[in-house]
Design an enzyme around this catalytic site. Structure first.
Site, mmCIF file in Angstrom:
data_model
loop_
_atom_site.group_PDB
_atom_site.id
_atom_site.type_symbol
_atom_site.label_atom_id
_atom_site.label_comp_id
_atom_site.label_asym_id
_atom_site.label_seq_id
_atom_site.Cartn_x
_atom_site.Cartn_y
_atom_site.Cartn_z
ATOM 1 N N GLU A 60 0.202 -8.434 5.268
ATOM 2 C CA GLU A 60 0.264 -6.981 5.103
ATOM 3 C C GLU A 60 1.286 -6.587 4.037
ATOM 4 O O GLU A 60 1.003 -5.807 3.134
ATOM 5 C CB GLU A 60 0.615 -6.327 6.453
ATOM 6 C CG GLU A 60 0.684 -4.827 6.401
ATOM 7 C CD GLU A 60 -0.698 -4.200 6.355
ATOM 8 O OE1 GLU A 60 -1.426 -4.312 7.352
ATOM 9 O OE2 GLU A 60 -1.053 -3.602 5.327
ATOM 10 N N ASP A 90 0.458 -4.792 0.439
ATOM 11 C CA ASP A 90 0.920 -3.427 0.178
ATOM 12 C C ASP A 90 1.769 -3.379 -1.085
ATOM 13 O O ASP A 90 1.587 -2.514 -1.948
ATOM 14 C CB ASP A 90 1.764 -2.908 1.352
ATOM 15 C CG ASP A 90 0.961 -2.762 2.637
ATOM 16 O OD1 ASP A 90 -0.276 -2.830 2.575
ATOM 17 O OD2 ASP A 90 1.585 -2.593 3.710
ATOM 18 N N SER A 98 -5.899 -1.292 5.390
ATOM 19 C CA SER A 98 -4.565 -1.690 4.934
ATOM 20 C C SER A 98 -4.492 -1.766 3.417
ATOM 21 O O SER A 98 -3.411 -1.671 2.850
ATOM 22 C CB SER A 98 -4.207 -3.068 5.492
ATOM 23 O OG SER A 98 -3.911 -2.993 6.850
#
Ligand SMILES: *[C@@H]1O[C@H](CO)[C@@H](O)[C@H](O)[C@H]1NC(C)=O
Ligand SMILES: *[C@@H]1O[C@H](CO)[C@@H](O)[C@H](O)[C@H]1NC(C)=O
Ligand SMILES: *[C@@H]1O[C@H](CO)[C@@H](O)[C@H](O)[C@H]1NC(C)=O
Ligand SMILES: *[C@@H]1O[C@H](CO)[C@@H](O)[C@H](O)[C@H]1NC(C)=O
Length: 638
Positions: free
Chosen positions: A303, A307, A553
């Site tokens: 994640e 990001d 995400s």
């Protein structure tokens, strides 16, 4: 978070409650079921300590939506006239009457004033109690629950408050809530028991991967197979060099043990944005958060790497990124921990005051210093993207309402708050749906919306894909590879006015043909997501290899990067940041500004889910951003 003794005395001296002893107890909150993965273990030891926290009802909070619209509606006189943290503090901090009523009730029940602490932001009263004391105070019984990972959580099924206290308290913790912070040490936090879940909150919300890539394509012709920054720039028209970087930042929130690896960022940047090699995000540690390197692998780095790699690339090396790293390795953190830190109404008493000695400014009683004591332990950036979420049904209505109001405060201060809408279509995290008795089941048939996606004061971001065989010049469809875009209708929050026209158009022309007991067919509830962006086949450097990654995400940080560049253009000409965008993007003046998505759906709960159709839909919202159009429209606003 310490209460000044003199202040307690003062508050007690101002008591106003009449005949509190005669006030009958009422059920304040009750939970219908135990969330997935947890089971009853034992009654809690009566001598154990329990840190009770009372969330005080805030002043003027029922009008917060109106205040927010006044600064966020493009046609409003007050558009862009955001509030200072001090103004937010003064408007909403709980009344002296509320504080006094709760303190007096505690005192009557044996918690004398030296044990009660009011937090700095006046939002909470804290007392250390034993289980026995807490059970008497709240007329409840505490149990210990075990998670399948071995983690324990203390909770009760329902609790009571005297009638005269109820109106001053939103809720009490720990009680019925299961916003437990699953620590990575005790294993996976996923409700389905897989090793997928990263961090928390929102177990089972991590992006998905299909594994390592053998050949990096990085060509506009191959964006249906691999998304790289050039694909996103082409899809959304994002060609922009920041002009006002020093006035701007873009915030990404991560919850430890989820952490980025600098070597992964460097690997990604060396292939896609050389100017960023060696550049680290500016980390703001919240509650002991740090980029841990003790545990690695997709579930720990996926994640954060995703990001940051895309956020940094898309806003370019000229615009630094702020990383809010929340929680340490042992305790982790919840959304509320993050909000406590970011909420500018939580005073740090900057400017030389001693926090242990100084009084609270502005003077809560009037007559004292009313000047701007505007502060917060972590400064909010203009745009904040978070790719974690709960199921709405994990939490109680009071709890979600309180947190949702916190997002409204950020909006009042000019902050754009984005959340990914979830990766399981109409199902909840991990693919769980609801059953008629309110429990979760993989075989459940009732749609399970995500939170904060359903909060009307955030912008919820769904996922699209470049359809197989298509190029970036063709329309995208809803994501139907590996993940399905979270979307649907809230069971807690009413439909905000700003989306009425769009959602009613959808319900009138494309009414979902499902029985009204499996979705919220009231026609009056908040629909989500608001917007969407690509969420399929992302090339992400994780643990030293390039992997293909899927999820909303991906969509949230990409949308946030685009909005950060819109802010840059406005800041460069002396305008305010765009703040809470929903009233603007749903307004008629922004019609056609998003690329409408009209293909695909978001299956789940044994159904095909909703379908992406012309106009807003509960799969891809208004559609994907078109940066040139967005910037042109937003530069026209004051
Ligand atoms: C990424 O860039 C490095 C260094 O320029 C290069 O050696 C490598 O081949 C590239 N990776 C891929 C998969 O193309
Ligand atoms: C709730 O309903 C599901 C099936 O619909 C059933 O499996 C489960 O045992 C029920 N749970 C409770 C607590 O009644
Ligand atoms: C779900 O349904 C399948 C078959 O339809 C059954 O084997 C399974 O036990 C069910 N699972 C639950 C949790 O009810
Ligand atoms: C549908 O949503 C509304 C909120 O707008 C809520 O009041 C109502 O209880 C929900 N219905 C169900 C069945 O949950």
């Amino acid at each position: 978070m310490r209460l000044l003794p003199s202040f307690v005395a003062l508050a007690l001296g101002l008591l106003v409650s009449a005949d509190p002893l005669l006030s009958p107890y009422r059920v304040h909150e009750r939970r219908g079921h135990i969330p997935v993965g947890w089971s009853y273990d034992r009654k809690h030891d009566s001598t154990a300590a329990i840190p009770l926290r009372f969330a005080l009802k805030q002043n003027n909070i029922d009008a917060i939506g109106d205040y927010l619209m006044a600064v966020s509606q493009p046609e409003s006189e007050g558009y862009g006239k955001h509030w200072s943290a001090g103004e937010v503090f003064r408007k909403f901090s709980p009344s002296t009457e509320s504080i006094g009523a709760v303190l007096a009730w505690l005192e009557e029940n044996g918690f004398d004033s030296s044990r009660a602490k009011l937090t700095r932001n006046r939002g909470w009263i804290e007392v250390q109690a034993t289980v026995e004391e807490a059970e008497r105070l709240l007329q409840t019984e505490y149990h210990v629950y075990g998670h399948e990972t071995g983690q324990e959580h203390v909770a009760c099924d329902s609790y009571h408050l005297p009638e005269h206290v109820q109106s001053h308290v939103d809720f009490v913790t720990p009680t019925v809530h299961f916003d437990a912070k699953i620590s990575k040490r005790s294993g996976s936090g996923s409700p389905d028991g897989t090793a997928r879940s990263v961090g928390q909150p929102g177990h089972g919300t991590s992006p998905k991967t299909t594994g390592e890539i053998q050949t990096l394509l990085n060509q506009l012709e191959s964006c249906d197979k691999q998304i790289t920054p050039i694909c996103l720039r082409a899809l959304y028209g994002l060609v922009y060099e920041p002009l006002a970087a020093s006035k701007n930042s873009y915030g990404i929130v991560e919850y430890t043990p989820q952490a980025y690896l600098q070597s992964d960022l460097d690997m990604f940047h060396s292939n896609f944005s050389q100017g960023l090699v060696g550049v680290a995000p500016e980390m703001v540690s919240i509650d002991g958060g740090y980029a841990q390197t003790q545990y690695t692998g997709f579930e720990y780095n996926g994640e954060s790497d995703l990001d940051l790699e895309y956020a940094m690339n898309l806003v370019t090396a000229a615009q630094p990124i702020t990383l809010y790293q929340a929680g340490d390795m042992v305790e982790g953190a919840s959304f509320n921990n993050f909000l406590d830190a970011i909420d500018g109404t939580y005073c740090t008493f900057e400017g030389g005051d001693d926090p242990t000695q100084d009084a609270i400014y502005p003077d809560p009683y009037g007559g004292g210093y009313e000047g701007p004591e505007d502060c917060g332990t972590a400064k909010p950036t203009n745009v904040i993207s978070t790719s974690y979420s709960y199921n709405e049904a994990d939490l109680t209505p009071f709890y979600t309402a309180r947190q949702c109001a916190e997002y409204a405060k950020l909006g009042l201060m000019g902050v754009t708050v984005l959340y990914s809408s979830g990766d399981y279509g109409v199902a909840g995290n991990g693919g769980y749906c609801l059953t008629p008795n309110g429990t979760y089941s993989l075989n459940g048939t009732i749609f399970n919306p995500s939170f904060p996606g359903t909060c009307p004061y955030i912008t919820s971001v769904g996922a699209t894909q470049v359809n197989p065989g298509s190029t970036v010049y063709d329309p995208e469809g809803a994501c139907e590879q590996v993940i399905y875009s979270g979307g649907g209708f809230s069971n807690y929050f009413a439909m905000p006015d700003y989306q009425k026209t769009a959602v009613e158009y959808y319900l009138t022309n494309y009414y979902p043909q499902y029985p009204p007991n499996i979705w919220n067919a009231s026609g009056t509830s908040r629909g989500f997501p608001d917007i969407a962006a690509n969420g399929a086949n992302y090339v992400v450097a994780i643990d030293g290899t390039f992997n293909l990654v899927y999820g909303t995400s991906c969509s949230s940080p990409v949308s946030g990067a685009i909005l950060t560049m819109v802010n840059d253009a406005r800041l460069a000409v002396g305008k305010s940041p765009i703040g809470f965008i929903n009233p603007t993007i749903y307004s008629s003046s922004f019609a056609g500004v998003f690329n409408d998505i009209t293909m695909g759906g978001n299956q789940g709960c044994g159904t095909a889910g909703y379908t992406a159709v012309p106009g807003w839909d509960p799969v891809t919202g208004l559609g994907t951003p078109n940066f040139p159009k967005l910037i042109a429209k937003w530069l026209l606003l004051p």
